[in-house]
Design a protein around this motif. Sequence first.
Motif, short mmCIF file in Angstrom:
data_model
loop_
_atom_site.label_atom_id
_atom_site.label_comp_id
_atom_site.label_asym_id
_atom_site.label_seq_id
_atom_site.Cartn_x
_atom_site.Cartn_y
_atom_site.Cartn_z
N ARG A 65 0.84 -1.19 0.00
CA ARG A 65 0.00 0.00 0.00
C ARG A 65 0.88 1.24 0.00
O ARG A 65 1.74 1.39 0.88
N PRO A 66 0.69 2.14 -0.97
CA PRO A 66 1.44 3.40 -0.92
C PRO A 66 0.85 4.31 0.16
O PRO A 66 -0.20 3.99 0.74
N LYS A 67 1.50 5.43 0.42
CA LYS A 67 0.98 6.39 1.41
C LYS A 67 -0.42 6.87 0.99
O LYS A 67 -0.67 7.12 -0.19
N TYR A 68 -1.32 7.01 1.96
CA TYR A 68 -2.65 7.55 1.67
C TYR A 68 -2.51 8.95 1.07
O TYR A 68 -1.67 9.74 1.53
N GLY A 69 -3.35 9.25 0.10
CA GLY A 69 -3.32 10.59 -0.46
C GLY A 69 -3.73 10.60 -1.91
O GLY A 69 -4.20 9.60 -2.47
N VAL A 70 -3.54 11.77 -2.53
CA VAL A 70 -3.95 12.00 -3.91
C VAL A 70 -2.71 12.07 -4.79
O VAL A 70 -1.74 12.75 -4.44
N ARG A 118 -5.35 2.33 -24.82
CA ARG A 118 -5.14 3.76 -24.63
C ARG A 118 -4.42 4.04 -23.32
O ARG A 118 -4.62 3.32 -22.33
N VAL A 119 -3.59 5.08 -23.31
CA VAL A 119 -2.89 5.49 -22.10
C VAL A 119 -3.30 6.93 -21.81
O VAL A 119 -3.03 7.82 -22.62
N LEU A 120 -4.01 7.17 -20.69
CA LEU A 120 -4.57 8.48 -20.41
C LEU A 120 -4.08 9.02 -19.07
O LEU A 120 -3.84 8.26 -18.13
N GLY A 121 -3.95 10.36 -19.00
CA GLY A 121 -3.64 11.00 -17.74
C GLY A 121 -4.79 10.78 -16.76
O GLY A 121 -5.94 10.62 -17.18
N SER A 122 -4.47 10.80 -15.47
CA SER A 122 -5.51 10.52 -14.48
C SER A 122 -5.10 11.07 -13.11
O SER A 122 -3.95 11.50 -12.92
N VAL A 123 -6.05 11.09 -12.18
CA VAL A 123 -5.77 11.50 -10.81
C VAL A 123 -6.38 10.43 -9.90
O VAL A 123 -7.48 9.95 -10.15
N THR A 124 -5.59 10.03 -8.87
CA THR A 124 -6.00 8.87 -8.06
C THR A 124 -6.03 9.23 -6.59
O THR A 124 -5.12 9.91 -6.09
N PHE A 166 -8.70 2.40 -3.79
CA PHE A 166 -7.73 2.97 -4.75
C PHE A 166 -8.59 3.35 -5.96
O PHE A 166 -9.08 2.48 -6.67
N GLU A 167 -8.85 4.66 -6.11
CA GLU A 167 -9.82 5.08 -7.12
C GLU A 167 -9.25 6.16 -8.01
O GLU A 167 -8.64 7.11 -7.54
N THR A 168 -9.51 6.00 -9.31
CA THR A 168 -8.86 6.81 -10.32
C THR A 168 -9.86 7.48 -11.24
O THR A 168 -10.69 6.80 -11.85
N HIS A 169 -9.76 8.80 -11.32
CA HIS A 169 -10.55 9.55 -12.30
C HIS A 169 -9.67 9.74 -13.53
O HIS A 169 -8.57 10.30 -13.44
N GLU A 204 -18.29 3.36 -19.42
CA GLU A 204 -18.02 2.43 -18.32
C GLU A 204 -16.94 1.44 -18.66
O GLU A 204 -16.86 0.95 -19.79
N ILE A 205 -16.11 1.16 -17.69
CA ILE A 205 -15.04 0.18 -17.89
C ILE A 205 -15.07 -0.85 -16.75
O ILE A 205 -14.04 -1.43 -16.41
N TYR A 206 -16.23 -1.07 -16.16
CA TYR A 206 -16.36 -2.10 -15.12
C TYR A 206 -15.88 -3.45 -15.67
O TYR A 206 -16.11 -3.76 -16.84
N ASP A 207 -15.23 -4.22 -14.81
CA ASP A 207 -14.74 -5.58 -15.12
C ASP A 207 -13.56 -5.60 -16.09
O ASP A 207 -13.11 -6.66 -16.48
N GLN A 208 -13.09 -4.43 -16.52
CA GLN A 208 -11.92 -4.39 -17.39
C GLN A 208 -10.66 -4.22 -16.55
O GLN A 208 -10.71 -3.65 -15.47
N THR A 209 -9.52 -4.72 -17.07
CA THR A 209 -8.26 -4.59 -16.35
C THR A 209 -7.60 -3.28 -16.73
O THR A 209 -7.47 -2.96 -17.91
N ILE A 210 -7.22 -2.51 -15.71
CA ILE A 210 -6.46 -1.27 -15.96
C ILE A 210 -5.17 -1.32 -15.15
O ILE A 210 -5.08 -2.04 -14.15
N GLU A 211 -4.18 -0.56 -15.61
CA GLU A 211 -2.91 -0.46 -14.88
C GLU A 211 -2.65 1.02 -14.62
O GLU A 211 -2.68 1.83 -15.56
N VAL A 212 -2.46 1.37 -13.34
CA VAL A 212 -2.34 2.77 -12.94
C VAL A 212 -0.92 3.03 -12.42
O VAL A 212 -0.48 2.43 -11.44
N GLU A 213 -0.21 3.94 -13.12
CA GLU A 213 1.16 4.29 -12.72
C GLU A 213 1.14 5.49 -11.78
O GLU A 213 0.52 6.51 -12.08
N LEU A 214 1.85 5.40 -10.66
CA LEU A 214 1.97 6.54 -9.73
C LEU A 214 3.09 7.45 -10.18
O LEU A 214 4.23 7.01 -10.32
#
Length: 328
Positions: free
Chosen positions: A239-244, A255-261, A276-279, A286-296
């Motif tokens: 788990r990374p540090k809590y925060g944004v 597709r590779v898109l910018g995001s905020v988590t 762990f939630e990403t806008h 909707e992308i429910y049930d799809q696999t995504i990879e989120v880079e910090l």
Amino acid sequence: MLKAFSLAVDADGSLRTTALTAAAEGLPLPVRTSAALGSFDGVHRGHQRVIENAIAAARRLGEASAVICFDPHPQTYFLSRSGDAVTPFRLMSLAQQLRAFEALGVDYALVLRFDEHLSALTAEAFTRIILRDHLHLSHVSCGFDFRFGAKGTGTAEALAGFGAEMDFTTFITACQSDETGHKLSSSAVRDALDSGNPQLAGHVLGRAQAFEGVVTRGDQIGRQIGFPTANIELGDYLRPKYGVYVTRTHLADGRVLGSVTNFGKRPTVGGLSERFETHIFGLDHEIYDQTIEVELLHYIRPEQKFPSFDALKEQIAKDAETAKAYFA
Ligand SMILES: Cc1cc2nc3c(=O)[nH]c(=O)nc-3n(C[C@H](O)[C@H](O)[C@H](O)COP(=O)(O)O)c2cc1C
Ligand SMILES: Nc1ncnc2c1ncn2[C@@H]1O[C@H](COP(=O)(O)OP(=O)(O)O)[C@@H](O)[C@H]1O
């Protein structure tokens, strides 16, 4: 394409092989290989040197290169058997690890099933049965602190000793440091993530720390405030540090898109469990049930309890602006 196999050792020492990637389907194991051996969680720049040394030896000898690793991670196996509560510590899933090996140009990944049979083998028996009899290695590359065999009694030096008896050569990669003398290690990555420093984690890894998971359903409050967030479970991940955070998201469609988590418990809405939630910017379906990879990429601020939902909404809008400015 990486040819990856899962290898399970039976009680009688025989080996069961299953293809893990399409490229391995229907193929036998390689005959002679030069292999890097280790757990390689994170495949950080130190690990990359160990693997590159195996590839260099393979080229010299005119044979295939391989990485030999373990699944589950030996530490996960022992911790889950101890009955103690396990603090998640993994930096990568097996799928991410295989992609990292492929990116380095490795021909084969041989993933040893870490279970009661494998963990019971002494260092000598592991070397003889697995490395010599089943895998016919001609060269083994490992890191200076590699430990193996029952109770972790085998060291890199012991492996070199066995190699001299069992007809394979070895190369032990010394502790790697960065330009400023900092040790390149999995612990350095974990410490950086724990203290909210994803840039430092990325510097040690040689790529951003990334969390991969399947998008699950939440309380659907996000869309009501104009910021729908794709939620993934962190499972075995550290788990990374809590925060944004400023993040970059890889979608299932490529597709590779910018995001905020946001990672935390969402105190403003009385959340009790971690999320762990990403806008994702520029996504509107909707992308429910799809696999995504989120880079910090960058830590924006700690998670806070806001006096009202409107105050939270206002802050999320500012966070989104901060993240967009990062990509501008
Ligand atoms: C960029 C961003 C920052 C957030 N920051 C906070 C925060 O500081 N405190 C908090 O309680 N919740 C925070 N949240 C979480 C929201 O409370 C959450 O997204 C909202 O409850 C929607 O939840 P849902 O995905 O279950 O619909 C943040 C969310 C986002 C996207
Ligand atoms: N820009 C976006 N970023 C993230 N998710 C989005 C976006 N646009 C649509 N979605 C979809 O909306 C869902 C999130 O909406 P939200 O109201 O926060 O619901 P939940 O509480 O189920 O996460 C995501 O899982 C995804 O399928």
